[in-house]
Design a protein around this motif. Structure first.
Motif, short mmCIF file in Angstrom:
data_model
loop_
_atom_site.label_atom_id
_atom_site.label_comp_id
_atom_site.label_asym_id
_atom_site.label_seq_id
_atom_site.Cartn_x
_atom_site.Cartn_y
_atom_site.Cartn_z
N HIS A 4 0.78 -1.05 0.11
CA HIS A 4 0.05 -0.08 -0.10
C HIS A 4 0.98 1.18 -0.10
N MET A 5 0.30 2.22 -0.66
CA MET A 5 1.06 3.65 -0.35
C MET A 5 0.18 4.73 0.44
N PRO A 6 0.80 5.61 0.78
CA PRO A 6 -0.10 6.58 1.87
C PRO A 6 -1.43 7.10 0.85
N ASP A 7 -1.29 7.09 -0.35
CA ASP A 7 -2.39 7.53 -1.17
C ASP A 7 -3.09 6.16 -1.47
N ASN A 8 -4.38 5.78 -1.02
CA ASN A 8 -4.79 4.47 -1.14
C ASN A 8 -5.11 4.12 -2.88
N ARG A 9 -5.05 5.35 -3.53
CA ARG A 9 -5.23 5.13 -5.07
C ARG A 9 -4.09 4.64 -5.53
N LEU A 10 -2.98 4.29 -5.10
CA LEU A 10 -1.78 3.77 -5.59
C LEU A 10 -1.13 2.74 -5.04
N TYR A 67 4.73 1.90 -9.74
CA TYR A 67 3.64 2.24 -9.02
C TYR A 67 2.38 2.22 -10.23
N ARG A 68 1.14 1.76 -9.60
CA ARG A 68 0.09 1.44 -10.15
C ARG A 68 -1.11 1.74 -9.39
N ARG A 69 -2.30 2.39 -10.26
CA ARG A 69 -3.13 2.53 -9.49
C ARG A 69 -4.00 1.34 -9.00
#
Length: 121
Positions: free
Chosen positions: A91-97, A118-120
């Protein structure tokens, strides 16, 4: 005519010195050749490992369904050898990535290439 001496060749000492110099040059060139061969084999392994990593990255990026989070492993045949890979998705801090780290080990077991993308989600 007197005792005039003419030099018409090399002395034994001069010949031995010249032979020693050429011998050192030959040994140096042989060592350089060995280092070049070793380096070219290493570069070839790394290039093939990068191809494997990019193939897996292309699969991750082009699949319409995002892969699951976690670690996956597998093998890929390339250039007549079996390459082991590990794909870790986190997971990334931005949950869309999501972060995708792909590591490829050469047939000997040492890490040969690694790629991060990185991927959406």
């Amino acid at each position: 005519m007197g005792n005039k001496r003419t030099d018409e060749g090399f002395t034994l000492i001069e010949s031995l010195v010249a032979l020693a110099i050429f011998g050192l040059a030959a040994v140096t060139l042989l060592k350089l050749e060995g280092a070049t061969m070793s380096s070219s084999q290493l570069l070839e392994r790394k290039a093939i490992a990068q191809i494997v990593a990019r193939d897996i990255a292309a699969d991750v990026l082009t699949d319409p369904i995002a892969p699951p989070f976690g670690t996956a492993t597998g093998t890929d045949m390339e250039a007549g050898a079996e390459w082991h890979w590990t794909r870790t998705i986190s997971h990334m801090p931005d949950n869309r990535l999501m972060q995708v780290v792909i590591s490829v080990a050469d047939p000997g077991g040492g890490e040969a290439a690694s790629i991060t993308l990185y991927r959406r989600t």
